[in-house]
Design a protein around this motif. Structure first.
Motif, PDB file in Angstrom:
ATOM      1  N   SER A 263      47.283  38.632  28.543  1.00 38.46           N
ATOM      2  CA  SER A 263      46.457  39.785  28.896  1.00 38.46           C
ATOM      3  C   SER A 263      45.396  39.355  29.898  1.00 38.46           C
ATOM      4  O   SER A 263      45.075  38.170  30.028  1.00 38.46           O
ATOM      5  CB  SER A 263      45.792  40.379  27.647  1.00 38.46           C
ATOM      6  OG  SER A 263      44.903  39.442  27.073  1.00 38.46           O
ATOM      7  N   SER A 265      41.541  40.747  31.475  1.00 39.93           N
ATOM      8  CA  SER A 265      40.454  41.709  31.433  1.00 39.93           C
ATOM      9  C   SER A 265      40.246  42.328  32.806  1.00 39.93           C
ATOM     10  O   SER A 265      40.747  41.825  33.824  1.00 39.93           O
ATOM     11  CB  SER A 265      39.159  41.017  30.982  1.00 39.93           C
ATOM     12  OG  SER A 265      38.745  40.094  31.978  1.00 39.93           O
ATOM     13  N   LEU A 266      39.473  43.396  32.848  1.00 42.24           N
ATOM     14  CA  LEU A 266      39.159  44.014  34.130  1.00 42.24           C
ATOM     15  C   LEU A 266      38.367  43.037  35.005  1.00 42.24           C
ATOM     16  O   LEU A 266      38.580  42.975  36.221  1.00 42.24           O
ATOM     17  CB  LEU A 266      38.358  45.296  33.911  1.00 42.24           C
ATOM     18  CG  LEU A 266      38.176  46.182  35.149  1.00 42.24           C
ATOM     19  CD1 LEU A 266      39.524  46.627  35.709  1.00 42.24           C
ATOM     20  CD2 LEU A 266      37.319  47.401  34.814  1.00 42.24           C
ATOM     21  N   GLU A 352      44.365  44.394  30.196  1.00 42.75           N
ATOM     22  CA  GLU A 352      43.862  44.740  28.861  1.00 42.75           C
ATOM     23  C   GLU A 352      43.259  46.143  28.880  1.00 42.75           C
ATOM     24  O   GLU A 352      42.365  46.441  29.673  1.00 42.75           O
ATOM     25  CB  GLU A 352      42.795  43.721  28.469  1.00 42.75           C
ATOM     26  CG  GLU A 352      42.381  43.730  27.030  1.00 42.75           C
ATOM     27  CD  GLU A 352      41.393  42.605  26.773  1.00 42.75           C
ATOM     28  OE1 GLU A 352      40.203  42.762  27.117  1.00 42.75           O
ATOM     29  OE2 GLU A 352      41.826  41.546  26.269  1.00 42.75           O
ATOM     30  N   GLY A 353      43.759  47.014  28.044  1.00 43.36           N
ATOM     31  CA  GLY A 353      43.264  48.386  27.999  1.00 43.36           C
ATOM     32  C   GLY A 353      43.890  49.309  29.023  1.00 43.36           C
ATOM     33  O   GLY A 353      43.718  50.530  28.945  1.00 43.36           O
ATOM     34  N   ARG A 358      39.076  54.008  32.424  1.00 40.42           N
ATOM     35  CA  ARG A 358      38.812  53.574  33.805  1.00 40.42           C
ATOM     36  C   ARG A 358      38.611  54.785  34.722  1.00 40.42           C
ATOM     37  O   ARG A 358      39.041  55.904  34.426  1.00 40.42           O
ATOM     38  CB  ARG A 358      39.974  52.755  34.354  1.00 40.42           C
ATOM     39  CG  ARG A 358      40.576  51.741  33.415  1.00 40.42           C
ATOM     40  CD  ARG A 358      39.685  50.552  33.172  1.00 40.42           C
ATOM     41  NE  ARG A 358      40.437  49.472  32.546  1.00 40.42           N
ATOM     42  CZ  ARG A 358      39.921  48.538  31.766  1.00 40.42           C
ATOM     43  NH1 ARG A 358      38.621  48.535  31.523  1.00 40.42           N
ATOM     44  NH2 ARG A 358      40.676  47.598  31.241  1.00 40.42           N
ATOM     45  N   GLU A 541      43.468  34.643  26.904  1.00 42.05           N
ATOM     46  CA  GLU A 541      42.885  35.521  27.925  1.00 42.05           C
ATOM     47  C   GLU A 541      42.789  34.782  29.246  1.00 42.05           C
ATOM     48  O   GLU A 541      42.306  33.655  29.298  1.00 42.05           O
ATOM     49  CB  GLU A 541      41.487  35.961  27.471  1.00 42.05           C
ATOM     50  CG  GLU A 541      40.632  36.590  28.556  1.00 42.05           C
ATOM     51  CD  GLU A 541      41.142  37.960  28.963  1.00 42.05           C
ATOM     52  OE1 GLU A 541      40.783  38.401  30.071  1.00 42.05           O
ATOM     53  OE2 GLU A 541      41.874  38.569  28.190  1.00 42.05           O
TER      54      GLU A 541
END
Length: 542
Positions: A263, A265-266, A352-353, A358, A541
């Motif tokens: 994954s 993250s932004l 992720e997400g 967003r 991560e």
């Protein structure tokens, strides 16, 4: 500009080294279909400017251009140089020299993906079912789920009776509500083999408890067995229920663990974007085109997951690139990532997400045309062109694909391949005014100035292109009339040959199965099928 020639031996050695590399075949599709090296992506000179920013987003990427040794690659290098691509090489002698050096050439399209499907079936032992056995199961009346892993447009064209459309990455996302009884068999089909195999193996990898089978040879096998297909059906697997989604996410989490899907993250994506001048980055939204259009992450391209695995080089031409996949629940992105990792891309991440929470952009995917030098002259309005045609004052040249031209073109227009305009105009009647059109007028505006320089005549374009003509009520003619270029820009599929369709299907299926032996001779593939040996450190991560 660092442009050079590269010998077949040098390119062969380069393919076996780490680092980024993109190999682009700049010929038309018929030539590309006939023969090319394994990892050559299709990027015809006729549409190169439209394709290149998405195919090869980093302008410092090492690029090798292929042709038939006829100068086409040098012309493509001039185009790419003007667009800022700085590391360009032309294969010395082109594809014929590659063959003369004793290296393998592959026919067909999307060869790496097709070969990968065959390797998956061989190494995973993906269960299959013959068309006759499936028909018997249907006739028995026992519960059965048939899922078609192709896009809905292909499903509408032809489908297995009773089948439901669930394209590629949608299978593990939607299957749990479609087949809640674990004793009910699930059969996955496509038109031929690859998407049937990858789709069925996706469900097996996801751990669904049902018996799962790939329909051997897909709708081709069904047809060759003498059974009828349905046409015009529009039945899509529904969105998952809350329970179905929870099961799908649990399955995807286990796939991520077993196959090392990481994954991101932004903040991690922002970092990769900052580094994209030094390391190629593709951000791809693997949901359906309709979902993408309703709202997507800025800068992400639409690449539905099943098709991304089926036609990988259509979106990712750079070997060694980084890839970030985006969806809404993590299921489709994870399943797609698991396959890209097995195909040999090492830096593949799931955002992720996804898109949740967003800021999104609406609208259909469009090619990246930033910086293109389009014809600045005002285009003709449809009514102006109609009047000019009525007075016999202009000759219309259509730069659409030959198949689109044959389906429908402005009455009286001539077909031409953009890269062959110099030869095509010699086959047309004389005129003082040429009017270029293409489906949306972009290609016409790219070609206008070169045609002016070639003919020294007035060259105009049509506002909105051929679609604008239709939108304004203009009628279309059809048929292969006034073809100033040969129809070598499109490689025909088996069902485009109705008089010999059965033999064409058999030939195609033999070719596809034979790819396993061919890639073994070639030795360049990067496939690594199966779970990682050590997954503990692979899911950290990024």
């Amino acid at each position: 500009m660092a442009r050079r020639s590269i010998s077949p031996a040098e390119l062969k050695a380069r393919l076996r080294q780490p680092g980024e590399l993109a190999i682009l075949d700049v010929r038309e599709e018929a030539a590309h279909h006939a023969a090319k090296p394994f990892y050559a992506a299709f990027a015809p000179l006729s549409r190169l400017e439209i394709l290149i920013r998405d195919l090869v987003p980093r302008r410092a990427t090492p690029l090798v251009l292929l042709d038939d040794g006829n100068g086409l690659a040098e012309r493509a290098a001039d185009v790419l140089d003007a667009m800022g691509y700085s590391d360009l090489a032309v294969l010395d002698g082109g594809v014929p020299a590659w063959q003369a050096a004793g290296y393998e050439l592959f026919s067909g399209v999307h060869v790496p993906s097709k070969a990968f499907g065959e390797v998956v079936e061989q190494q995973c032992g993906t269960p299959h079912i013959e068309a006759g056995d499936l028909k018997a199961m249907m006739d028995s009346g026992k519960p059965l789920v048939v899922l078609d892993s192709r896009p809905i447009e292909e499903f509408r064209n032809m489908s297995i009776p009773g089948g439901v459309d669930a394209p590629g990455a949608e299978l593990a996302y939607r299957v749990h509500d479609m087949a809640p009884d674990p004793s009910v068999p699930v059969v996955v089909n496509c038109a031929g083999r690859t998407r049937s195999i990858i789709g069925a193996q996706s469900l097996i990898n996801a751990g669904i408890p049902n018996p799962v089978f790939a329909l051997k040879d897909g709708t081709m096998g069904w047809t060759l067995a003498g059974f009828d297909l349905d046409h015009g059906r529009d039945v899509m697997a529904p969105d998952p229920s809350a329970e179905g989604l929870a099961r799908a996410q649990a399955c995807a989490a286990e796939v991520a663990r077993r196959y090392g899907v990481r994954s991101l993250s932004l903040a991690g994506l922002d970092r990769l974007r900052r580094e994209s001048a030094d390391h190629s980055l593709y951000v791809l939204d693997v949901r359906s085109p309709a979902e993408y259009e309703a709202g997507h992450l800025p800068g992400a391209a639409s690449a539905p997951g099943g098709q991304l695995v089926q036609e990988t080089e259509r979106w990712i031409a750079t070997l060694g690139a980084r890839v970030v996949l985006v969806d809404d629940t993590g299921v489709r992105a994870t399943m797609t990532a698991s396959w890209l990792l097995q195909m040999g891309w090492e830096e593949v991440f799931v955002l992720e997400g996804g898109i949740v929470g967003r800021t999104l952009t609406r609208g259909a995917w469009k090619p990246n045309l930033a910086g293109l030098q389009l014809d600045p002259r005002p285009p003709l309005r449809v009514e102006e062109l109609r009047a000019m045609i009525d007075r016999d004052e202009a000759l219309v040249i259509d730069l659409a694909t030959s198949q689109d031209y044959i389906k429908g073109h402005i009455p009286g227009a001539w077909f031409a391949i953009r890269a062959e305009l110099d030869e095509a105009v010699t086959r047309m009647p004389g005129t003082d005014v040429y009017v270029l059109t293409s489906p949306d007028n972009v290609l016409a505006r790219l070609a206008a100035e070169s045609l002016r320089q070639l003919t020294r005549k007035s060259v105009l374009t049509l506002e909105g292109g051929t679609r604008g003509w239709v939108a304004a009520g203009g009628a279309l003619a059809s048929g292969p009339e006034r073809m100033a270029s040969e129809a070598r820009d499109v490689a025909l599929k088996p069902y485009h040959h109705p008089d010999e369709i059965a033999q064409r299907m058999r030939d195609y299926l033999v070719w596809e199965v034979g790819l396993v032996a061919q890639i073994a001779r070639d030795g360049d593939h990067r496939f690594r099928v199966g779970p990682l040996q050590n997954t503990a450190a692979s899911v950290a991560e990024a």
